[in-house]
Design a protein around this motif. Structure first.
Motif: not given
Length: 601
Positions: A477-485, A520-524, A533-543
């Protein structure tokens, strides 16, 4: 013989009493029979005399008008009564001489004077001579009555004597029955009740040579034997309780020591301390342990519990050459199927001031099994530690190979290009271009090194996966200047170090793609538990995904899929509605595939 039997037998006394009673009864019957026999003719004789008096009186009443016929009739009656057989039998009985003399005088006067006068009808002569006859008849009557009264008095005296004798015998029998039967039996019953109530010191004080006396003597002997047996049983129970207490303490020691040895190190000091404590709980027990702590190829070490370890001498077969002592038993110490040594146990009761029993062989065998299990656990821990170290090394090697090694290989190629261009004296623009690429590769390699250090510090030093994901989110988040939740749930099962490393690396690679290629400007980032099971989901609002993805981007996807496969999971990459990309990792903890042993750089 009979007096001794009478003293020693209640039956003989009872038979004697019955015999005396029967004798008294028989004597009484004989006396009654004798008196009856002696007075057999007295009553008929008195009746005959009475009839003679009545005949005489009847003739006396007819004196004035008596006729010769009446006189003759009176003579017949008097003759019949005077010579009655009962009267003659009573008079002629031995011992009645006076009565016999009186009857003889009557017979003489009657035969000589009175009967002829009556038969001839000379009534006057009869009455002149009848006076002495009447006097003798009165004497005979009174004498016979007196004799009969004496017989009756004798019979009464015999009856009274018989009754008194019977009462005396009955009183004596009751007294003997009370003193020799009833009271001793009561004492025996009371002693039996006290004995049943638990009073083993009660005894019967009755002493006699008869049956009840012998019964009391045998009861006392039985009570002595039972009291002795009870005291011996109490002593044995106390010894057994002491023995069981020591065995219980030994079992408790084995239980605690099993946990201590399972958590600690099963070295010579720990085993020697266990032997010392075990011997302290069982006085008289001497233990010697000949053990190979370093495997089948190591030397035999003798542990005595209270002495420092010693090196045993070996025979030609490689076994301990120390001979066993008499009474010593040997128990094998096994580690799996391998025999590591022997536990020699010798019990010496003379060394213990308290009564002790030899410990059960199962107890000493349990000690030997515990030592073998502790050694097996120690070896297994060493093996697990070695495998864990190898696993960590393989993981580090793979991570270095997949990231830093490739970057260094790329920079090596660039350096070779740069050297070739310098030798060819290419223009400065081309050299500057290669140098720029080399600097970017060095920066990228440095960044990957910092990421690897961060990940390894987490994966190898703790199990807080959420902290690592939070650190990665803050960094990108600091490196790319995007909001990551970030949304990280608490997992039901902790993840291993390898699984944590792969999860964090997949998340970092996905976030890196968001910064480099998606715009992207936001990521989750979401980590949650889905059943087992364990689930890991990474999402973004990029192209979103592009068919013309670069080689570097496709190479990153391949690495993420390989990481997912390594932990037994699946990785899916797809579009996110309405725009952007979704990367989903699902796996079941504890099912990670075996790591490769390493790759060359």
């Amino acid at each position: 013989m009979f007096p001794l039997t009478l003293r020693r037998s209640l039956l003989a006394k009872a038979l004697l009493a019955i015999g005396v009673l029967l004798l008294v009864t028989v004597l009484r019957a004989c006396s009654v029979a004798g008196v009856h026999w002696m007075g057999w003719h007295d009553v008929p004789a008195l009746a005959a005399i009475t009839a003679l008096h009545e005949a005489e009186n009847a003739f006396w009443r007819h004196e004035g008008i008596g006729t010769p016929a009446q006189a003759r009739h009176a003579a017949v009656q008097m003759q019949r009564h005077l010579y009655d057989e009962a009267l003659r039998g009573a008079v002629e009985r031995p011992g009645r001489a006076a009565l016999q003399a009186a009857w003889e005088r009557l017979d003489a006067r009657w035969s000589a004077r009175l009967r002829p006068a009556l038969e001839q009808g000379r009534v006057a002569d009869y009455w002149r001579q009848v006076g002495p006859f009447s006097h003798d008849l009165a004497l005979l009557t009174s004498g016979l009555q007196t004799e009969h009264a004496e017989l009756l008095a004798l019979d009464r005296r015999i009856a009274i004597l018989t009754m008194v004798t019977f009462l005396c015998l009955l009183t004596a029998g009751l007294y003997v029955l009370l003193r020799r039967v009833v009271l001793p039996l009561r004492e025996l019953l009371a002693a039996t009740d006290h004995f049943r109530a638990g009073n083993l010191d009660v005894r019967v004080r009755y002493e006699a040579p008869d049956e009840i006396g012998r019964l009391a003597e045998r009861f006392n002997a039985m009570a002595d034997d039972l009291a002795s047996s009870h005291r011996d049983l109490e002593r044995r129970v106390q010894e057994k309780m002491l023995h069981l207490g020591r065995a219980n303490a030994a079992l408790e020691l084995l239980f605690r020591s099993s946990a201590e040895l399972a958590q600690g190190t099963a070295d010579a000091a720990a085993i020697a301390d266990l032997l010392t404590r075990f011997q302290a709980l069982l006085p008289g027990l001497d233990l010697t342990l000949c053990l190979q702590l370093q495997g089948s190829g190591g030397p035999l070490i003798a542990l005595h519990g209270d002495a420092t370890p010693q090196i045993c001498t070996l025979d030609e077969c490689g076994r301990c050459a120390v001979a066993t002592r008499p009474g010593q038993r040997c128990y094998e110490v096994r580690c799996g199927g391998e025999v590591l040594g022997q536990l020699r146990a010798c019990f010496e009761a003379a060394q213990s001031p308290e009564p002790a029993e030899p410990p059960e062989p199962e107890l000493v065998q349990a000690l030997a099994d515990l030592i073998g299990s502790a050694l097996a656990f120690g070896r297994q821990r060493e093996k697990d530690s070695h495998l864990l170290l190898l696993n960590e090394r393989n993981t580090i090697a793979r991570e270095l190979h997949d990231s830093l090694a490739q970057s260094l290989s790329y920079m090596k190629i660039q350096v070779a290009r740069l050297q070739a261009m310098i030798r060819r004296h290419d223009d400065c623009a081309r050299v500057e271009s290669v140098a720029t690429e080399l600097r970017e590769g060095i920066n990228d390699a440095y960044r990957q090194l910092r990421e690897l250090l961060t990940t390894f510090r987490l994966g190898l030093g703790g199990d807080e996966l959420g902290d690592a994901l939070q650190a990665a989110v803050q960094e990108f988040s600091q490196r790319g200047g995007i909001s990551i939740l970030l949304e990280a749930d608490t997992l039901l099962l902790p993840l291993s170090g390898v699984e944590q490393i792969h999860v964090v690396q997949i998340a970092r690679e996905a976030l890196a793609n968001c910064l480099r290629h998606a715009g992207a400007r936001h990521a989750w980032v979401c980590l949650r538990q889905r059943g087992p099971e364990v689930e890991l989901v990474i999402e973004d609002d990029g192209q979103g995904l592009s068919p013309l993805a670069s080689e570097v981007q496709r190479h990153g996807m391949t690495i993420m899929r390989e990481r997912a496969h390594s932990i037994g999971g699946t990785l899916t990459v797809g579009p996110r509605h309405p725009r952007g990309t979704r990367v989903r990792l699902r796996f079941r903890p504890g099912t990670a595939a075996a790591e490769p042993e390493g790759r060359g750089a």
